[in-house]
Design an enzyme around this catalytic site. Structure first.
Site, PDB file in Angstrom:
ATOM      1  N   ASP A 167     -10.814   3.075   3.938  1.00  0.00           N
ATOM      2  CA  ASP A 167     -11.159   1.660   3.753  1.00  0.00           C
ATOM      3  C   ASP A 167     -12.666   1.488   3.578  1.00  0.00           C
ATOM      4  OD1 ASP A 167      -9.046  -0.135   3.575  1.00  0.00           O
ATOM      5  OD2 ASP A 167      -8.679  -0.157   5.736  1.00  0.00           O
ATOM      6  N   LYS A 184       0.845  -1.208   0.000  1.00  0.00           N
ATOM      7  CA  LYS A 184       0.000   0.000   0.000  1.00  0.00           C
ATOM      8  C   LYS A 184       0.872   1.246   0.000  1.00  0.00           C
ATOM      9  CE  LYS A 184      -3.806  -2.410   2.219  1.00  0.00           C
ATOM     10  NZ  LYS A 184      -4.536  -2.741   3.451  1.00  0.00           N
ATOM     11  N   GLN A 214      -4.411  -1.418   9.571  1.00  0.00           N
ATOM     12  CA  GLN A 214      -4.267  -2.724   8.933  1.00  0.00           C
ATOM     13  C   GLN A 214      -4.844  -3.810   9.852  1.00  0.00           C
ATOM     14  OE1 GLN A 214      -3.088  -3.381   5.750  1.00  0.00           O
ATOM     15  NE2 GLN A 214      -3.837  -5.449   6.183  1.00  0.00           N
TER      16      GLN A 214
END
Ligand code: NAD
Length: 290
Positions: free
Chosen positions: A125, A58, A102
């Site tokens: 997200d 990422k 994460q």
């Protein structure tokens, strides 16, 4: 061995590359116009090897397109309170447009409370209940990355999604449920299956679109696929030889489907691309350029 494949491959890698090129051009213009680059804060707790790889990918995807990333790599014994304090600081930071925690986090941390602490406008997200609710209410804001990427892949087929029979295999908060909401928003007729669903085969057999996200290798048999259907395989499984495979029996399904995503190279590259797209969208909202 002769391939009997008739399906066209939905190439997520190629689509992701095209989208990232367009996004990079946009980031460059926006950075010049507003005097700063979009910023993504990435919080990693502990040293789970798979999570470290995801976070590295990422961050490098951000770097490749001029998005600034801020790393917060924290030890496994970091407290919930410390994380909530960090999220509060990042919520207030004018340089941070997106915040990503994460997952999974260590067992002593409650992931839901972290997600709910993120400013919904920085929830790139798309996991915050506000953003899930916006999608449910047909007013999407920041959209959950994997289902959003699946929708972009479906767009590639050029098919009209109105009235299509869809089966979503899996009902998790991060894939199955938001995927169902996306397809509902697009006017499809959606069935959601999960681990208590009986006779999965009967649902898959009548579906024009199959989205496989159960996390069970080879669960979807090729012979279940309706001829001409579109198959989106979200599952990722690493085999002993190091190669990756999905939830669908690819070869057999590709003999019947019209369109199919491969694993790897299907949904995976799209998920990170949509994270980048969400970060750019969040930036534009923050600088008043939306
Ligand atoms: P999860 O374990 O949280 O959820 C799995 C879901 O599948 C649950 O709702 C469960 O009820 C359902 N399920 C289990 N067995 C089933 C069965 N026999 N029939 C129907 N449903 C069944 O998993 P997740 O986080 O949603 O991830 C699913 C898969 O997608 C995993 O393989 C994961 O690695 C992969 N994934 C890929 C990406 C990507 O970018 N490609 C992103 C996220 C997840």
């Amino acid at each position: 061995m002769r391939s009997l494949m008739s399906a066209t491959i939905l190439d997520g890698k190629a689509l992701a590359a095209r989208m990232r090129k367009t996004l990079a051009d946009e980031v460059s213009e926006l950075t010049e116009k507003h005097g700063r680059a979009p910023g993504l804060a990435v919080i990693l707790v502990g040293s789970d090897p798979a999570s470290q790889v995801y976070v590295r990918n990422k961050k490098s995807a951000c770097a490749n397109m001029g998005i600034e990333s801020f790393s917060h790599d924290l030890p496994a014994d970091t407290t919930q309170q410390h994380l909530l304090g960090l999220i509060s600081e990042l919520n207030a930071s004018p340089k941070v447009d997106g915040i990503l925690v994460q997952l999974p986090v260590p067992n002593h941390i409650n992931p839901d409370s972290l997600i709910e602490a993120i400013d919904p406008g920085k929830d790139v997200d798309g996991f915050h209940p506000y953003n899930v609710g916006r999608l449910a209410a047909r007013k999407p804001a920041l959209r959950s990355c994997t289902p959003y990427g699946c929708m972009k892949l479906l767009e590639e087929t050029g098919m009209d999604l109105h009235g299509k029979e869809c089966i979503i295999v899996g009902a998790s908060n991060i894939v199955g449920r938001p995927m169902a909401l996306e397809l509902l928003l697009a006017g499809s007729t959606v069935t959601i299956s999960h681990k208590f669903t009986r006779n999965l085969c009967s649902h898959v057999e009548r579906a024009d679109i199959v989205v496989a996200a159960a996390g069970k290798q080879g669960l979807i048999k090729g012979e279940w696929i309706k001829p001409g259907a579109t198959v989106i395989d979200v599952g990722i499984h690493r085999l002993e030889d190091g190669s990756l495979t999905g939830d669908v029996e690819f070869e057999a399904a590709a003999e019947r489907a019209a369109w199919i995503t491969p694993v790897p190279g299907g949904v995976g590259p799209m998920t990170i691309t949509m994270l980048l797209a969400n970060t750019v969208d969040a930036f534009k909202t923050h600088v008043g350029d939306a």
